[in-house]
Design a protein around this motif. Structure first.
Motif, mmCIF file in Angstrom:
data_model
loop_
_atom_site.group_PDB
_atom_site.id
_atom_site.type_symbol
_atom_site.label_atom_id
_atom_site.label_comp_id
_atom_site.label_asym_id
_atom_site.label_seq_id
_atom_site.Cartn_x
_atom_site.Cartn_y
_atom_site.Cartn_z
ATOM 1 N N ALA A 114 0.808 -1.225 0.000
ATOM 2 C CA ALA A 114 0.000 0.000 0.000
ATOM 3 C C ALA A 114 0.840 1.274 0.000
ATOM 4 O O ALA A 114 0.508 2.224 -0.730
ATOM 5 C CB ALA A 114 -0.975 -0.001 1.178
ATOM 6 N N SER A 118 0.292 3.778 -3.089
ATOM 7 C CA SER A 118 -0.307 5.086 -2.823
ATOM 8 C C SER A 118 0.568 6.227 -3.343
ATOM 9 O O SER A 118 0.056 7.307 -3.657
ATOM 10 C CB SER A 118 -0.563 5.259 -1.327
ATOM 11 N N LEU A 175 -6.696 1.171 -4.664
ATOM 12 C CA LEU A 175 -5.346 1.583 -5.056
ATOM 13 C C LEU A 175 -4.880 0.854 -6.307
ATOM 14 O O LEU A 175 -4.203 1.437 -7.162
ATOM 15 C CB LEU A 175 -4.364 1.322 -3.909
ATOM 16 N N HIS A 180 -7.211 6.615 -5.780
ATOM 17 C CA HIS A 180 -6.532 6.977 -4.539
ATOM 18 C C HIS A 180 -7.446 7.737 -3.580
ATOM 19 O O HIS A 180 -7.400 7.515 -2.365
ATOM 20 C CB HIS A 180 -5.279 7.799 -4.850
ATOM 21 N N LEU A 184 -8.392 6.489 0.196
ATOM 22 C CA LEU A 184 -8.155 7.304 1.390
ATOM 23 C C LEU A 184 -9.451 7.548 2.148
ATOM 24 O O LEU A 184 -9.485 7.465 3.389
ATOM 25 C CB LEU A 184 -7.518 8.638 0.987
#
Length: 198
Positions: A114, A118, A175, A180, A184
């Motif tokens: 991750a 990211s 992701l 994105h 989040l």
């Protein structure tokens, strides 16, 4: 090389086993056996040790890392020692899938990939994955990080995983598709409504 679909056991035949991380969160391991052998137990402990070390390295921005690259100066040493914690985690995850006693933790895969996903996106992630060493041709387990990430994300609605784990795998799914903002938002919503233990 084998795909993750070919090398991983049937999900219905996997049995959940729980470990606790440094922050007292539950981490689920899925095994092809209902009972844990001494070898599997040792591998789970090794995975958790490297998972905790990597998590602390990320949260402390590398301040918990040590070793490696000292001859290249302090800045090279910092980057190298942080990379070592990531390498250790990746090795622990992939080596636990290379014989008949397969254990798999989707949450550990999330932790390993991750941060990279990211920051770089799926295209760079796939490109990097293609440069990583592969196991021998007679090795049935995948060492592809991308395939492992896709497999881990497929467990995002699996009731055998702890409720704290599933939103992270949903975020991983987003992701992998370069969503994105949605990833989040998923994590922020989860951690706001269900904070981790103090």
């Amino acid at each position: 090389s084998s795909s993750s679909a070919d090398s991983s056991p049937d999900k219905k035949q996997q049995h959940p086993h729980t470990e606790i991380d440094h922050f007292e969160n539950e981490v689920t391991f899925l095994s092809s056996s209902s009972t844990i052998s001494s070898t599997e137990s040792q591998r789970m402990n090794t995975c958790m040790m490297h998972y905790d070390a990597f998590a602390l390295a990320v949260l402390s921005r590398g301040k918990t890392c040590s070793g490696g690259g000292s001859d290249e100066g302090i800045f090279a040493q910092s980057a190298h020692s942080f990379a070592m914690t990531w390498t250790d985690l990746l090795h622990a995850i992939t080596s636990s899938r290379r014989d008949d006693e397969i254990i798999f933790s989707p949450t550990l895969v999330f932790a390993a990939v991750a941060p990279l996903l990211s920051q770089t996106g799926s295209a760079y992630f796939k490109r990097l994955d293609a440069t990583l060493p592969r196991p021998n041709d007679d090795d049935t387990a995948t060492s592809s990080l991308y395939e492992l990430a896709v497999e881990a994300a497929s467990y995002r609605d699996d009731p055998r995983l702890h409720p704290h784990e599933r939103p992270h795998l949903t975020a991983l799914h987003h992701l992998l598709h370069d969503r994105h903002h949605t990833a989040l938002t998923t994590l922020l919503t989860h951690h706001t409504s269900s904070p981790a233990p103090p």
